[in-house]
Scaffold this motif. Structure first.
Motif, PDB file in Angstrom:
ATOM      1  N   PHE A 229       0.748  -1.658  -0.038  1.00  0.00           N
ATOM      2  CA  PHE A 229       0.076   0.264  -0.253  1.00  0.00           C
ATOM      3  C   PHE A 229       0.918   0.830  -0.688  1.00  0.00           C
ATOM      4  O   PHE A 229       0.438   1.906  -0.771  1.00  0.00           O
ATOM      5  N   LEU A 230       1.917   1.569   0.782  1.00  0.00           N
ATOM      6  CA  LEU A 230       2.306   2.454   0.922  1.00  0.00           C
ATOM      7  C   LEU A 230       3.445   2.483  -0.387  1.00  0.00           C
ATOM      8  O   LEU A 230       3.809   3.803  -1.211  1.00  0.00           O
ATOM      9  N   GLY A 231       3.787   1.319  -1.391  1.00  0.00           N
ATOM     10  CA  GLY A 231       5.059   2.239  -2.070  1.00  0.00           C
ATOM     11  C   GLY A 231       3.573   1.979  -3.549  1.00  0.00           C
ATOM     12  O   GLY A 231       4.268   2.916  -4.962  1.00  0.00           O
ATOM     13  N   ALA A 232       2.519   1.360  -4.063  1.00  0.00           N
ATOM     14  CA  ALA A 232       1.711   1.029  -4.842  1.00  0.00           C
ATOM     15  C   ALA A 232       0.695   2.144  -4.888  1.00  0.00           C
ATOM     16  O   ALA A 232       0.267   2.573  -6.106  1.00  0.00           O
ATOM     17  N   VAL A 233       0.210   2.819  -4.329  1.00  0.00           N
ATOM     18  CA  VAL A 233      -0.953   3.363  -4.031  1.00  0.00           C
ATOM     19  C   VAL A 233      -1.368   4.237  -3.311  1.00  0.00           C
ATOM     20  O   VAL A 233      -0.250   5.028  -2.413  1.00  0.00           O
ATOM     21  N   ASP A 234      -1.166   6.085  -4.189  1.00  0.00           N
ATOM     22  CA  ASP A 234      -1.528   7.140  -3.977  1.00  0.00           C
ATOM     23  C   ASP A 234      -2.408   7.530  -2.846  1.00  0.00           C
ATOM     24  O   ASP A 234      -3.700   6.718  -2.970  1.00  0.00           O
ATOM     25  N   LYS A 235      -2.257   8.103  -1.324  1.00  0.00           N
ATOM     26  CA  LYS A 235      -3.066   8.018  -0.809  1.00  0.00           C
ATOM     27  C   LYS A 235      -3.829   8.580  -0.962  1.00  0.00           C
ATOM     28  O   LYS A 235      -4.964   9.036  -0.115  1.00  0.00           O
ATOM     29  N   LYS A 236      -3.809  10.189  -2.001  1.00  0.00           N
ATOM     30  CA  LYS A 236      -5.475  11.328  -1.828  1.00  0.00           C
ATOM     31  C   LYS A 236      -6.349  10.311  -2.785  1.00  0.00           C
ATOM     32  O   LYS A 236      -7.520  10.344  -2.180  1.00  0.00           O
ATOM     33  N   THR A 237      -5.777   9.437  -3.936  1.00  0.00           N
ATOM     34  CA  THR A 237      -6.438   9.674  -5.007  1.00  0.00           C
ATOM     35  C   THR A 237      -6.910   7.842  -5.379  1.00  0.00           C
ATOM     36  O   THR A 237      -7.756   7.331  -5.854  1.00  0.00           O
ATOM     37  N   GLY A 238      -6.175   6.854  -4.028  1.00  0.00           N
ATOM     38  CA  GLY A 238      -6.510   5.446  -4.668  1.00  0.00           C
ATOM     39  C   GLY A 238      -5.945   4.888  -5.761  1.00  0.00           C
ATOM     40  O   GLY A 238      -5.956   4.103  -6.201  1.00  0.00           O
ATOM     41  N   VAL A 239      -5.157   5.857  -6.860  1.00  0.00           N
ATOM     42  CA  VAL A 239      -4.680   5.135  -7.860  1.00  0.00           C
ATOM     43  C   VAL A 239      -3.124   4.551  -8.016  1.00  0.00           C
ATOM     44  O   VAL A 239      -2.830   4.927  -7.218  1.00  0.00           O
ATOM     45  N   ILE A 240      -3.212   3.131  -8.996  1.00  0.00           N
ATOM     46  CA  ILE A 240      -2.212   2.337  -8.560  1.00  0.00           C
ATOM     47  C   ILE A 240      -0.671   2.543  -9.221  1.00  0.00           C
ATOM     48  O   ILE A 240      -1.456   2.933 -10.442  1.00  0.00           O
ATOM     49  N   HIS A 241      -0.263   3.877  -8.540  1.00  0.00           N
ATOM     50  CA  HIS A 241       1.160   4.116  -9.219  1.00  0.00           C
ATOM     51  C   HIS A 241       2.468   2.869  -9.774  1.00  0.00           C
ATOM     52  O   HIS A 241       3.680   3.646  -9.770  1.00  0.00           O
ATOM     53  N   ASP A 242       2.468   2.061  -9.248  1.00  0.00           N
ATOM     54  CA  ASP A 242       3.952   0.903  -9.398  1.00  0.00           C
ATOM     55  C   ASP A 242       3.133   0.275 -10.547  1.00  0.00           C
ATOM     56  O   ASP A 242       2.060  -0.095 -11.162  1.00  0.00           O
ATOM     57  N   LYS A 243       3.975   0.379 -11.816  1.00  0.00           N
ATOM     58  CA  LYS A 243       3.452  -0.361 -13.181  1.00  0.00           C
ATOM     59  C   LYS A 243       3.898  -1.714 -13.349  1.00  0.00           C
ATOM     60  O   LYS A 243       3.767  -2.009 -14.077  1.00  0.00           O
ATOM     61  N   LYS A 244       4.251  -2.324 -12.308  1.00  0.00           N
ATOM     62  CA  LYS A 244       4.445  -3.662 -12.306  1.00  0.00           C
ATOM     63  C   LYS A 244       3.540  -4.320 -11.679  1.00  0.00           C
ATOM     64  O   LYS A 244       3.061  -5.326 -11.708  1.00  0.00           O
ATOM     65  N   TYR A 245       2.454  -3.564 -11.327  1.00  0.00           N
ATOM     66  CA  TYR A 245       0.668  -3.977 -11.094  1.00  0.00           C
ATOM     67  C   TYR A 245      -0.343  -4.127 -11.925  1.00  0.00           C
ATOM     68  O   TYR A 245       0.268  -3.533 -12.854  1.00  0.00           O
ATOM     69  N   ASP A 246      -1.361  -5.386 -12.084  1.00  0.00           N
ATOM     70  CA  ASP A 246      -1.618  -5.049 -13.361  1.00  0.00           C
ATOM     71  C   ASP A 246      -3.279  -4.682 -13.654  1.00  0.00           C
ATOM     72  O   ASP A 246      -3.672  -4.267 -13.871  1.00  0.00           O
ATOM     73  N   ILE A 247      -3.253  -4.121 -12.140  1.00  0.00           N
ATOM     74  CA  ILE A 247      -4.282  -2.865 -12.092  1.00  0.00           C
ATOM     75  C   ILE A 247      -3.171  -1.248 -11.622  1.00  0.00           C
ATOM     76  O   ILE A 247      -4.285  -0.373 -11.732  1.00  0.00           O
ATOM     77  N   PHE A 248      -2.184  -1.016 -12.665  1.00  0.00           N
ATOM     78  CA  PHE A 248      -1.415   0.302 -12.826  1.00  0.00           C
ATOM     79  C   PHE A 248      -2.315   1.426 -13.382  1.00  0.00           C
ATOM     80  O   PHE A 248      -3.607  -0.107 -13.651  1.00  0.00           O
ATOM     81  N   GLU A 249      -2.821   2.019 -13.087  1.00  0.00           N
ATOM     82  CA  GLU A 249      -3.991   3.391 -13.161  1.00  0.00           C
ATOM     83  C   GLU A 249      -5.201   2.408 -12.631  1.00  0.00           C
ATOM     84  O   GLU A 249      -5.493   4.052 -13.174  1.00  0.00           O
ATOM     85  N   LYS A 250      -5.305   2.082 -12.401  1.00  0.00           N
ATOM     86  CA  LYS A 250      -6.779   1.835 -11.569  1.00  0.00           C
ATOM     87  C   LYS A 250      -6.577   1.940 -10.543  1.00  0.00           C
ATOM     88  O   LYS A 250      -5.970   2.168 -10.350  1.00  0.00           O
ATOM     89  N   SER A 251      -7.940   3.061 -10.074  1.00  0.00           N
ATOM     90  CA  SER A 251      -8.188   3.547  -9.136  1.00  0.00           C
ATOM     91  C   SER A 251      -9.044   1.888  -8.026  1.00  0.00           C
ATOM     92  O   SER A 251      -9.974   1.237  -8.446  1.00  0.00           O
ATOM     93  N   VAL A 252      -8.181   2.871  -6.073  1.00  0.00           N
ATOM     94  CA  VAL A 252      -8.710   1.486  -5.851  1.00  0.00           C
ATOM     95  C   VAL A 252      -9.636   2.109  -4.722  1.00  0.00           C
ATOM     96  O   VAL A 252     -11.154   1.978  -3.851  1.00  0.00           O
ATOM     97  N   LYS A 253     -10.447   3.161  -5.694  1.00  0.00           N
ATOM     98  CA  LYS A 253     -12.037   4.524  -4.778  1.00  0.00           C
ATOM     99  C   LYS A 253     -13.669   3.667  -4.575  1.00  0.00           C
ATOM    100  O   LYS A 253     -13.246   2.718  -6.155  1.00  0.00           O
TER     101      LYS A 253
END
Lengths: 387, 127
Positions: free
Chosen positions: B23-47
């Motif tokens: 969570f600390l490394g991969a998720v933007d705490k303001k927007t909820g967007v996954i900003h680590d490109k190694k994830y298959d849900i890169f650029e998606k938001s958890v919101k």
């Protein structure tokens, strides 16, 4: 999980909001780890101190909490984002950051923590007797405590360690028990590994291992390598304990860490050919490491900015022993109360890439700070970057 | 068989990844967007999603990321994991995000994009 009537009363809010929140966290983490009860702990090490990581929500939460909450056991805290004594040397640090970071610092102090601001509490204090139950949130410190310090902790979260500090208790589960099973052995296949190799081994082991792993093929690494191993392992996974073993248990699953596995970790984290600045210290350097560094720097000077992170307590000791003099003469900048990971001192406007020997640092520089990383062992950094 | 870690009722669309989340490394705490490109849900938001992932990894401060997501109205409405870890459990406990652990079989049966209702009182997941 079975609670005593006193614990149940606290969970139901009969002893106020703070304790209710703390017990709610302990119950959730207890359920998550199949704990049957809560047990007393002697020392909590808290994470969640850097404004960069906890943000406005965290700052506000701690400010509210600290009106009422007081720690019940010895409690130490992780690094902040900045060293308040050296703000003027980093002109891009904005006033908002400084204000919020000071508020976080003051909230923790109000709660009664020891203001260590260090990710290496094991370098500052003598460890309690073997098998003492503690509650360490900083992952490298938890791994160090379990694997090299003979203590017992799970890899706590920022909130579970905070709840433990306030209640003096923690769920009795996983690594706190005596009958831990370690189903995997990592076979180290690299000869004469340096601290960077150990960091990569840790990163790999953290990815493939579960709660605890065996490591074979390693003989007596020095403290720098041990800390690199703990730091790397804590970054990549959930593994919170390792043990070096000489002979392999036939029943355990064997996984090799050789050239190929190492290159894979290296390629994931090494993203630049060279760095604009150097950072040393994630985890923060201990006295022995500063001593080594001062010797390596005799007669040499850094050719670029080099930030060296150690705890305030270690810095003070190192000053009296003249290690710091030598390092500063060589152009190294000693910083305390903060560390490579997630410090705003490293600014993407001024820095494209950082040279470091830290795998933990490399992960957060790449993924959180947003700069590229050039990985090298310390001996190579001194060779390439000083004259 | 599912295990309740944090109680609650929630309804939402599944966002599923088979990668453990730092969570600390991969998720933007303001927007909820996954900003680590190694994830298959890169650029998606958890919101506002029902976030389905194996378990949390990495920094213990990830618990604050979860709390921050909630404070910034960017949190998932619920989390479903294969294995509970302390960071996610404690973050959800403080942020009041319902969290359950499910069997491997149930985990595999949940598809990305499914509409899901979780009610921990009745111990049910409805597809």
């Amino acid at each position: 999980m079975e609670l005593t009537s006193e614990e149940n009363a606290a969970l139901n809010g009969e002893h106020g909001d703070t304790l209710q929140t703390a017990y709610r966290i302990l119950v959730a983490t207890g359920e998550a780890t199949n704990a049957e009860k809560l047990i007393p702990i002697k020392w909590a090490h808290l994470s969640g101190v850097n404004y960069n990581t906890i943000g406005d929500a965290g700052e506000q939460f701690l400010r509210e909490l600290s009106k009422d909450a007081r720690v019940k056991v010895k409690a130490t805290v992780n690094p902040m984002g900045i060293d308040f004594d050296h703000i003027s040397e980093f002109n891009h640090i904005d006033d908002e950051f400084i204000k919020k970071q000071a508020s976080i610092r003051d909230s923790y102090i109000r709660m009664g923590v020891e203001p260590t601001f260090s990710c290496t509490p094991y370098d500052i204090f003598d460890l309690p007797e073997k098998n003492t139950q503690v509650s360490f949130a900083e992952s490298n410190a938890a791994i160090f405590a379990n694997s090299l310090g003979g203590l017992k902790t799970n890899k706590e979260s920022a909130f579970s360690a905070l709840a433990s500090a306030i209640t003096g208790k923690s769920p009795y589960s996983d690594l706190r028990k005596d009958d831990i099973t370690t189903p995997m052995t990592i076979r180290m296949k690299m000869d004469n590994p340096n601290e960077l190799d150990f960091g990569m081994l840790g990163f790999f082991a953290g990815k493939v291992g579960d709660t605890s792993v065996n490591i074979s093929g390693v003989s007596q690494p020095n403290r720098r390598s041990c800390k690199a191993l703990c730091g790397g392992m804590g970054t990549s996974g959930t593994c919170a304990k390792f043990q070096f073993i000489d002979s392999e248990d036939e029943k355990s699953e064997k996984v090799d860490f050789g050239k190929e596995e190492m290159n894979e970790v290296f390629d994931e984290l090494n993203t630049a050919e060279k760095g604009d600045i150097i950072t040393l210290g994630s985890p923060q350097l201990g006295l022995e490491e500063l001593s080594d560094l001062s010797k390596m720097l005799k007669g040499k000077s850094f050719e670029k900015r080099c930030l060296i992170f150690c705890s305030r307590a270690v810095q003070e000791q190192a000053r009296t022993l003249d290690y710091i003099n030598e390092i500063e003469r060589a152009g190294g900048e000693i910083l305390s109360d903060c560390c490579t990971c997630l410090t705003p001192l490293i600014d993407t406007n001024e820095t494209d890439a950082v040279t470091t020997n830290s795998i933990k640092g490399a992960y957060y520089l790449n993924n959180s700070t947003g700069v590229n990383v050039n990985l090298k062992p310390l001996t190579k950094i001194i060779e390439d970057e000083t004259k | 068989m599912s295990k309740i870690i944090v109680q609650g009722v929630a309804q939402g669309t599944v966002l599923k990844t088979t990668s453990p989340i730092n969570f600390l490394g991969a998720v933007d705490k303001k927007t909820g967007v996954i900003h680590d490109k190694k994830y298959d849900i890169f650029e998606k938001s958890v919101k506002d999603t029902v976030l389905v992932f194996p378990h949390g990894i990495g920094s213990s401060v990830g618990a604050y990321t979860i709390y921050s997501l909630k404070s910034n109205q960017s949190a998932p409405v619920a989390m479903i994991c294969q294995k509970a870890d302390l960071t996610v459990a404690s973050g959800c406990a403080l942020a009041n995000i319902p969290m359950i652990v499910v069997s491997n079989e149930e985990f595999n049966s949940i598809q990305d994009g499914n509409q899901i209702t979780i009610d921990t009182k009745s111990e049910k997941i409805f597809n």
